[in-house]
Scaffold this motif. Structure first.
Motif, PDB file in Angstrom:
ATOM      1  N   LEU A  23       0.847  -1.185   0.000  1.00  0.00           N
ATOM      2  CA  LEU A  23       0.000   0.000   0.000  1.00  0.00           C
ATOM      3  C   LEU A  23       0.884   1.236   0.000  1.00  0.00           C
ATOM      4  CD1 LEU A  23      -2.778   1.379   0.265  1.00  0.00           C
ATOM      5  CD2 LEU A  23      -2.482   1.203   2.754  1.00  0.00           C
ATOM      6  N   LYS A  24       0.638   2.129  -0.933  1.00  0.00           N
ATOM      7  CA  LYS A  24       1.391   3.381  -0.928  1.00  0.00           C
ATOM      8  C   LYS A  24       0.620   4.437  -0.145  1.00  0.00           C
ATOM      9  CE  LYS A  24      -0.109   4.431  -5.689  1.00  0.00           C
ATOM     10  NZ  LYS A  24      -1.203   5.329  -5.389  1.00  0.00           N
ATOM     11  N   SER A  25       1.365   5.330   0.473  1.00  0.00           N
ATOM     12  CA  SER A  25       0.771   6.251   1.443  1.00  0.00           C
ATOM     13  C   SER A  25       0.115   7.461   0.809  1.00  0.00           C
ATOM     14  CB  SER A  25       1.846   6.726   2.422  1.00  0.00           C
ATOM     15  OG  SER A  25       2.878   7.414   1.723  1.00  0.00           O
ATOM     16  N   ALA A  26       0.372   7.697  -0.482  1.00  0.00           N
ATOM     17  CA  ALA A  26      -0.182   8.887  -1.123  1.00  0.00           C
ATOM     18  C   ALA A  26      -0.387   8.621  -2.610  1.00  0.00           C
ATOM     19  CB  ALA A  26       0.756  10.080  -0.936  1.00  0.00           C
ATOM     20  N   ASN A  27      -1.240   9.417  -3.199  1.00  0.00           N
ATOM     21  CA  ASN A  27      -1.451   9.314  -4.643  1.00  0.00           C
ATOM     22  C   ASN A  27      -0.256   9.884  -5.392  1.00  0.00           C
ATOM     23  OD1 ASN A  27      -4.016   8.188  -4.425  1.00  0.00           O
ATOM     24  ND2 ASN A  27      -4.962  10.202  -4.196  1.00  0.00           N
ATOM     25  N   ILE A  28      -0.064   9.358  -6.592  1.00  0.00           N
ATOM     26  CA  ILE A  28       0.997   9.837  -7.471  1.00  0.00           C
ATOM     27  C   ILE A  28       0.339  10.362  -8.729  1.00  0.00           C
ATOM     28  CG2 ILE A  28       3.059   9.192  -8.773  1.00  0.00           C
ATOM     29  CD1 ILE A  28       3.437   6.905  -6.723  1.00  0.00           C
ATOM     30  N   GLN A  29       0.588  11.609  -9.046  1.00  0.00           N
ATOM     31  CA  GLN A  29      -0.134  12.246 -10.137  1.00  0.00           C
ATOM     32  C   GLN A  29       0.411  11.868 -11.506  1.00  0.00           C
ATOM     33  OE1 GLN A  29      -2.941  13.829  -9.503  1.00  0.00           O
ATOM     34  NE2 GLN A  29      -2.551  13.332  -7.368  1.00  0.00           N
ATOM     35  N   SER A  30       1.701  11.601 -11.591  1.00  0.00           N
ATOM     36  CA  SER A  30       2.314  11.283 -12.879  1.00  0.00           C
ATOM     37  C   SER A  30       2.208   9.788 -13.135  1.00  0.00           C
ATOM     38  CB  SER A  30       3.782  11.706 -12.876  1.00  0.00           C
ATOM     39  OG  SER A  30       3.913  13.097 -12.678  1.00  0.00           O
ATOM     40  N   PRO A  31       2.302   9.373 -14.408  1.00  0.00           N
ATOM     41  CA  PRO A  31       2.311   7.934 -14.701  1.00  0.00           C
ATOM     42  C   PRO A  31       3.444   7.231 -13.956  1.00  0.00           C
ATOM     43  CG  PRO A  31       1.990   9.196 -16.704  1.00  0.00           C
ATOM     44  CD  PRO A  31       2.328  10.187 -15.633  1.00  0.00           C
ATOM     45  N   TYR A  32       3.139   6.081 -13.390  1.00  0.00           N
ATOM     46  CA  TYR A  32       4.133   5.406 -12.572  1.00  0.00           C
ATOM     47  C   TYR A  32       4.074   3.892 -12.775  1.00  0.00           C
ATOM     48  CZ  TYR A  32       0.196   4.412  -9.458  1.00  0.00           C
ATOM     49  OH  TYR A  32      -0.995   3.984  -8.946  1.00  0.00           O
ATOM     50  N   VAL A  33       5.094   3.242 -12.247  1.00  0.00           N
ATOM     51  CA  VAL A  33       5.189   1.786 -12.261  1.00  0.00           C
ATOM     52  C   VAL A  33       5.334   1.333 -10.820  1.00  0.00           C
ATOM     53  CG1 VAL A  33       6.451  -0.237 -13.091  1.00  0.00           C
ATOM     54  CG2 VAL A  33       6.389   1.854 -14.471  1.00  0.00           C
ATOM     55  N   ILE A  34       4.521   0.389 -10.406  1.00  0.00           N
ATOM     56  CA  ILE A  34       4.608  -0.131  -9.052  1.00  0.00           C
ATOM     57  C   ILE A  34       4.671  -1.639  -9.125  1.00  0.00           C
ATOM     58  CG2 ILE A  34       2.091  -0.148  -8.747  1.00  0.00           C
ATOM     59  CD1 ILE A  34       2.654   0.601  -5.769  1.00  0.00           C
ATOM     60  N   GLY A  35       5.495  -2.227  -8.271  1.00  0.00           N
ATOM     61  CA  GLY A  35       5.594  -3.674  -8.351  1.00  0.00           C
ATOM     62  C   GLY A  35       6.570  -4.250  -7.359  1.00  0.00           C
ATOM     63  N   TRP A  36       6.984  -5.464  -7.662  1.00  0.00           N
ATOM     64  CA  TRP A  36       7.797  -6.246  -6.749  1.00  0.00           C
ATOM     65  C   TRP A  36       9.113  -6.662  -7.374  1.00  0.00           C
ATOM     66  CZ3 TRP A  36       6.122  -6.881  -1.807  1.00  0.00           C
ATOM     67  CH2 TRP A  36       4.788  -6.597  -1.552  1.00  0.00           C
ATOM     68  N   VAL A  50       5.618  -6.141 -12.175  1.00  0.00           N
ATOM     69  CA  VAL A  50       5.280  -4.727 -12.018  1.00  0.00           C
ATOM     70  C   VAL A  50       4.019  -4.418 -12.801  1.00  0.00           C
ATOM     71  CG1 VAL A  50       7.649  -3.963 -11.603  1.00  0.00           C
ATOM     72  CG2 VAL A  50       6.767  -4.032 -13.948  1.00  0.00           C
ATOM     73  N   ARG A  51       3.386  -3.341 -12.419  1.00  0.00           N
ATOM     74  CA  ARG A  51       2.165  -2.895 -13.062  1.00  0.00           C
ATOM     75  C   ARG A  51       2.236  -1.386 -13.219  1.00  0.00           C
ATOM     76  NH1 ARG A  51      -2.596  -0.510 -11.790  1.00  0.00           N
ATOM     77  NH2 ARG A  51      -4.529  -1.298 -12.710  1.00  0.00           N
ATOM     78  N   THR A  52       1.926  -0.893 -14.411  1.00  0.00           N
ATOM     79  CA  THR A  52       1.909   0.548 -14.602  1.00  0.00           C
ATOM     80  C   THR A  52       0.583   1.116 -14.096  1.00  0.00           C
ATOM     81  OG1 THR A  52       0.881   0.571 -16.790  1.00  0.00           O
ATOM     82  CG2 THR A  52       3.274   0.240 -16.698  1.00  0.00           C
ATOM     83  N   SER A  53       0.552   2.412 -13.921  1.00  0.00           N
ATOM     84  CA  SER A  53      -0.678   3.068 -13.477  1.00  0.00           C
ATOM     85  C   SER A  53      -1.786   2.929 -14.522  1.00  0.00           C
ATOM     86  CB  SER A  53      -0.421   4.548 -13.185  1.00  0.00           C
ATOM     87  OG  SER A  53       0.283   5.175 -14.234  1.00  0.00           O
ATOM     88  N   ALA A  54      -1.410   2.599 -15.750  1.00  0.00           N
ATOM     89  CA  ALA A  54      -2.400   2.370 -16.806  1.00  0.00           C
ATOM     90  C   ALA A  54      -2.865   0.928 -16.856  1.00  0.00           C
ATOM     91  CB  ALA A  54      -1.817   2.769 -18.162  1.00  0.00           C
TER      92      ALA A  54
END
Length: 117
Positions: A23-36, A50-54
């Motif tokens: 869980l991330k603590s805040a929103n990210i306004q720009s396109p991002y990649v989140i993963g393991w 990983v998964r992109t914000s799209a």
């Protein structure tokens, strides 16, 4: 500053499943990649999934077909479902988020996954 909170590690036997969450603590306004990513003793850190914000997903070769990454849209928690675990999946798993453009935002503290009989 964005922080990542991981949970779900543990010890399981070969063939069993485990689910990690991030869980991330805040929103990210720009396109991002989140993963393991994961790191086993004596080895370099490697991509797990990983998964992109799209919504585009990418998996490491060693986990493709066994692991699934997805996000709960209501809670914004990102999950990693790990099935058919093998001893070679043993590692510390780290959640990471970075901008699509490449700038790193945050790493989680890591959670230990151990697969052993």
């Amino acid at each position: 500053q964005v922080q990542l909170r991981e949970s779900g590690g543990g010890k399981v036997q070969p063939g069993e499943s485990l689910r990690l969450s991030c869980l991330k603590s805040a929103n990210i306004q720009s396109p991002y990649v989140i993963g393991w990513y994961r790191q086993a003793p004596g080895k370099e850190r490697e991509l797990v999934a990983v998964r992109t914000s799209a919504g585009k997903r990418t998996y490491g070769d060693s986990v493709a077909g066994r692991f699934l990454i997805w996000r709960d849209d209501r809670t914004d928690v990102m999950y990693l479902q790990m099935n058919s675990l093998k001893p070679e999946d043993t590692a510390v798993y780290y959640c990471n988020v970075r901008l699509i453009a490449g700038d790193n935002i945050a790493w989680g503290q890591g959670t230990q996954v151990t697969v052993a009989s």
